[in-house]
Design an enzyme around this catalytic site. Structure first.
Site, short mmCIF file in Angstrom:
data_model
loop_
_atom_site.label_atom_id
_atom_site.label_comp_id
_atom_site.label_asym_id
_atom_site.label_seq_id
_atom_site.Cartn_x
_atom_site.Cartn_y
_atom_site.Cartn_z
N GLN A 110 11.75 18.41 2.75
CA GLN A 110 12.06 18.13 1.26
C GLN A 110 13.85 17.86 1.27
O GLN A 110 14.19 17.80 0.67
CB GLN A 110 11.19 18.11 0.31
CG GLN A 110 10.21 18.40 0.90
CD GLN A 110 9.17 18.63 0.39
OE1 GLN A 110 8.68 18.32 -1.34
NE2 GLN A 110 9.36 19.92 0.49
N HIS B 33 14.25 13.09 1.69
CA HIS B 33 15.37 13.34 0.98
C HIS B 33 16.45 13.00 0.91
O HIS B 33 17.47 13.01 -0.03
CB HIS B 33 14.50 13.88 -0.03
CG HIS B 33 13.19 14.28 -0.95
ND1 HIS B 33 12.80 15.37 -1.35
CD2 HIS B 33 12.54 12.80 -1.41
CE1 HIS B 33 11.35 14.94 -2.29
NE2 HIS B 33 11.27 13.71 -1.90
N CYS C 32 27.90 -1.24 -2.59
CA CYS C 32 27.71 -1.80 -1.09
C CYS C 32 26.57 -1.46 0.49
O CYS C 32 25.97 -1.60 0.92
CB CYS C 32 28.63 -2.09 -0.86
SG CYS C 32 30.08 -1.01 0.73
N CYS D 122 34.79 3.67 -2.46
CA CYS D 122 34.33 2.83 -1.16
C CYS D 122 35.21 2.48 -0.35
O CYS D 122 36.48 1.40 -1.01
CB CYS D 122 33.42 1.83 -1.45
SG CYS D 122 33.15 0.91 0.32
N PRO E 190 6.71 33.39 -1.22
CA PRO E 190 6.37 34.75 -1.84
C PRO E 190 5.12 34.33 -3.00
O PRO E 190 4.74 35.39 -2.86
CB PRO E 190 7.84 34.96 -2.50
CG PRO E 190 8.68 34.04 -1.98
CD PRO E 190 8.10 33.01 -1.20
C1 BV8 Z 1 9.05 7.89 -6.11
C2 BV8 Z 1 16.83 15.17 -3.12
C3 BV8 Z 1 9.09 5.78 -5.91
C4 BV8 Z 1 17.64 15.16 -4.11
C5 BV8 Z 1 14.54 15.17 -4.06
C6 BV8 Z 1 8.78 8.46 -13.60
C7 BV8 Z 1 9.69 8.07 -13.21
C8 BV8 Z 1 9.66 7.20 -11.70
C9 BV8 Z 1 9.47 8.55 -11.27
C10 BV8 Z 1 8.68 9.57 -11.35
C11 BV8 Z 1 7.78 9.32 -12.59
N1 BV8 Z 1 7.32 10.17 -13.18
C12 BV8 Z 1 6.81 11.19 -11.50
C13 BV8 Z 1 7.25 9.89 -10.94
C14 BV8 Z 1 7.16 10.84 -9.74
C15 BV8 Z 1 8.67 11.46 -8.55
C16 BV8 Z 1 8.40 12.75 -9.25
O1 BV8 Z 1 7.51 13.03 -8.44
N2 BV8 Z 1 8.46 13.66 -10.12
C17 BV8 Z 1 7.93 14.75 -10.69
C18 BV8 Z 1 9.25 16.49 -11.39
C19 BV8 Z 1 7.14 15.22 -11.16
N3 BV8 Z 1 9.17 11.40 -7.62
C20 BV8 Z 1 10.26 10.74 -7.55
O2 BV8 Z 1 10.61 9.69 -8.53
C21 BV8 Z 1 10.01 9.73 -5.78
N4 BV8 Z 1 10.24 8.65 -5.96
O3 BV8 Z 1 8.39 8.64 -6.67
O4 BV8 Z 1 9.27 6.27 -5.74
C22 BV8 Z 1 8.45 5.09 -7.13
C23 BV8 Z 1 10.14 4.41 -7.62
C24 BV8 Z 1 10.36 3.67 -9.36
C25 BV8 Z 1 9.83 4.10 -10.54
C26 BV8 Z 1 8.10 4.55 -10.19
C27 BV8 Z 1 7.87 5.19 -8.58
C28 BV8 Z 1 11.73 10.83 -5.71
C29 BV8 Z 1 11.39 12.21 -5.55
C30 BV8 Z 1 12.54 12.35 -5.02
C31 BV8 Z 1 13.40 13.14 -5.49
N5 BV8 Z 1 14.84 13.91 -5.08
N6 BV8 Z 1 15.59 15.92 -3.73
C32 BV8 Z 1 18.71 16.39 -4.34
O5 BV8 Z 1 18.46 17.47 -3.91
O6 BV8 Z 1 19.30 16.69 -5.79
S1 BV8 Z 1 13.79 16.29 -5.04
C33 BV8 Z 1 13.68 18.13 -4.65
O7 BV8 Z 1 12.60 18.59 -5.17
C34 BV8 Z 1 12.87 18.66 -3.08
O8 BV8 Z 1 13.60 17.36 -2.45
C35 BV8 Z 1 11.58 17.99 -3.26
O9 BV8 Z 1 11.11 17.42 -3.08
C36 BV8 Z 1 11.25 18.88 -4.38
C37 BV8 Z 1 11.45 20.02 -4.72
O10 BV8 Z 1 12.64 20.97 -4.26
P1 BV8 Z 1 11.16 22.42 -3.73
O11 BV8 Z 1 11.72 21.98 -2.12
O12 BV8 Z 1 9.90 22.29 -3.51
O13 BV8 Z 1 11.99 24.01 -4.31
P2 BV8 Z 1 11.85 24.45 -5.53
O14 BV8 Z 1 13.04 24.71 -5.71
O15 BV8 Z 1 10.82 23.28 -6.26
O16 BV8 Z 1 10.50 25.66 -4.84
C38 BV8 Z 1 11.03 26.48 -4.17
C39 BV8 Z 1 10.09 27.16 -3.20
O17 BV8 Z 1 10.28 27.59 -2.40
C40 BV8 Z 1 8.95 28.03 -4.40
O18 BV8 Z 1 7.65 27.74 -4.28
C41 BV8 Z 1 9.23 29.52 -4.03
O19 BV8 Z 1 8.07 30.41 -4.61
C42 BV8 Z 1 9.37 29.10 -2.70
N7 BV8 Z 1 10.18 30.37 -2.38
C43 BV8 Z 1 11.54 30.59 -2.87
N8 BV8 Z 1 11.94 31.60 -2.03
C44 BV8 Z 1 11.85 31.56 -0.54
C45 BV8 Z 1 10.77 30.27 -0.91
N9 BV8 Z 1 9.79 29.99 0.61
C46 BV8 Z 1 9.60 31.13 1.23
N10 BV8 Z 1 10.92 31.94 1.65
C47 BV8 Z 1 11.62 31.73 0.84
N11 BV8 Z 1 13.03 32.54 0.70
ZN ZN Z 2 30.83 -0.07 -1.48
#
Ligand code: BV8
Ligand code: ZN
Length: 247
Positions: free
Chosen positions: A100, A118, A129, A154, A221
């Site tokens: 991700q 992602h 474009c 661009c 963790p």
């Molecule tokens: C979609 C790239 C179809 C960008 C990311 C309303 C309108 C539209 C959509 C939605 C809506 N409501 C809900 C949705 C669906 C939405 C969604 O899921 N929302 C959530 C908030 C409920 N999803 C979308 O919009 C997706 N598209 O649905 O398209 C569509 C189209 C149009 C209209 C409707 C539907 C697109 C989602 C993609 C977003 N982009 N990333 C960027 O990076 O800036 S998401 C981003 O957050 C990450 O990529 C990852 O996927 C997500 C969560 O992050 P994590 O990687 O889990 O990291 P996080 O910080 O959360 O947690 C870290 C973890 O690591 C913790 O558990 C921690 O304990 C652990 N950790 C910490 N240290 C360590 C460790 N583990 C091991 N070792 C360590 N040392």
């Molecule tokens: Zn362009």
């Protein structure tokens, strides 16, 4: 300590899927997705800043945030978790790596064919474009603590470049998502590393593997798993837990 049943599952697996989130890069000093909202961006939440609307409303704010994150990646090194995953691919008949994350630390640790659900910080494209710049972006001006940075224009049409990531409300790359889902449904073992599992459809991947009969391991963790049969939690840091799988 790795449970013996997990060691057996790893030894007998013919297809392993590794599914990673921001936690796998945390020990490289890359703030996790939620931790990357500090400084100038503290008052935002990810779902509001990582959107096309936020970019259109204030391109330098969003571009500045991504350039700060890209700079952190350029300054970082892969950690033992990335290295162990690259090494694991040499120990099992087939390994599919699905991330991700938008950094390139898996690739820099030697993993190949990484599936980026992602997108990537390293593939900006034109907001209008879709053209990619022919020369890669250099080291960004270091927005210490974060500040606005004007996105480049661009070469083809003059519109603003945008980060090559998938924002909330945007669809995931179809081929990447289909390949990830197919691998999850085909594998014997899925290792989920460092993800809060809250963002869909990416968060479907571990459940798909489990329902298809695979063993699922959460390395975190604070693992949030219901410890059902065939589901394990390795509570700890990825950089400490994963190397034990390849020893
Ligand atoms: C979609 C790239 C179809 C960008 C990311 C309303 C309108 C539209 C959509 C939605 C809506 N409501 C809900 C949705 C669906 C939405 C969604 O899921 N929302 C959530 C908030 C409920 N999803 C979308 O919009 C997706 N598209 O649905 O398209 C569509 C189209 C149009 C209209 C409707 C539907 C697109 C989602 C993609 C977003 N982009 N990333 C960027 O990076 O800036 S998401 C981003 O957050 C990450 O990529 C990852 O996927 C997500 C969560 O992050 P994590 O990687 O889990 O990291 P996080 O910080 O959360 O947690 C870290 C973890 O690591 C913790 O558990 C921690 O304990 C652990 N950790 C910490 N240290 C360590 C460790 N583990 C091991 N070792 C360590 N040392
Ligand atoms: Zn362009």
């Amino acid at each position: 300590m790795i449970p013996a049943s997990l060691v057996d599952a790893l030894r007998s697996a013919r297809h392993v899927v590794v599914f990673t989130g921001a936690g796998v890069s945390a020990e490289s000093g890359i703030p996790t997705f939620r931790d990357s909202l500090t400084g100038l961006w503290e008052r935002f939440d990810a779902a509001s800043l990582a959107t096309p609307e936020a970019f259109q409303a204030d391109p330098p704010l969003v571009w500045g945030w991504y350039e700060w994150r890209r700079m952190k990646v350029l300054q970082a090194q892969p950690n033992p978790a990335h290295v162990a995953i690259a090494e694991l691919a040499r120990h099992v008949p087939r390994l599919t790596l699905v991330t991700q994350n938008v950094d390139d630390l898996h690739e820099r640790a030697g993993s190949t064919d990484v599936i980026h659900l992602h997108g990537s910080l390293h593939q900006p494209r034109c907001f209008s474009c879709g053209e990619r710049p022919d020369t890669p972006l250099g080291m960004p001006d270091e927005p210490e603590g974060g500040r606005r940075l004007e996105p480049p224009s661009c070469n083809a049409c003059g519109a603003k470049l945008r980060p090559g990531v998938v924002w909330f409300g945007e669809s995931l790359p179809t081929e990447a998502l289909n390949t990830a889902f197919a691998a999850a449904e085909n594998c014997d073992l899925l290792i989920s590393v460092g993800t809060s599992g809250m963002v869909y459809p990416a968060a479907e991947v571990p459940g798909l593997a489990w329902r298809a009969g695979a063993v699922v391991v959460h390395v975190n963790p604070q693992p949030n798993t219901d410890q059902s049969e065939r589901e394990f939690a390795l509570a700890g840091l990825a950089g400490e837990q994963l190397p034990q799988l390849v020893d």
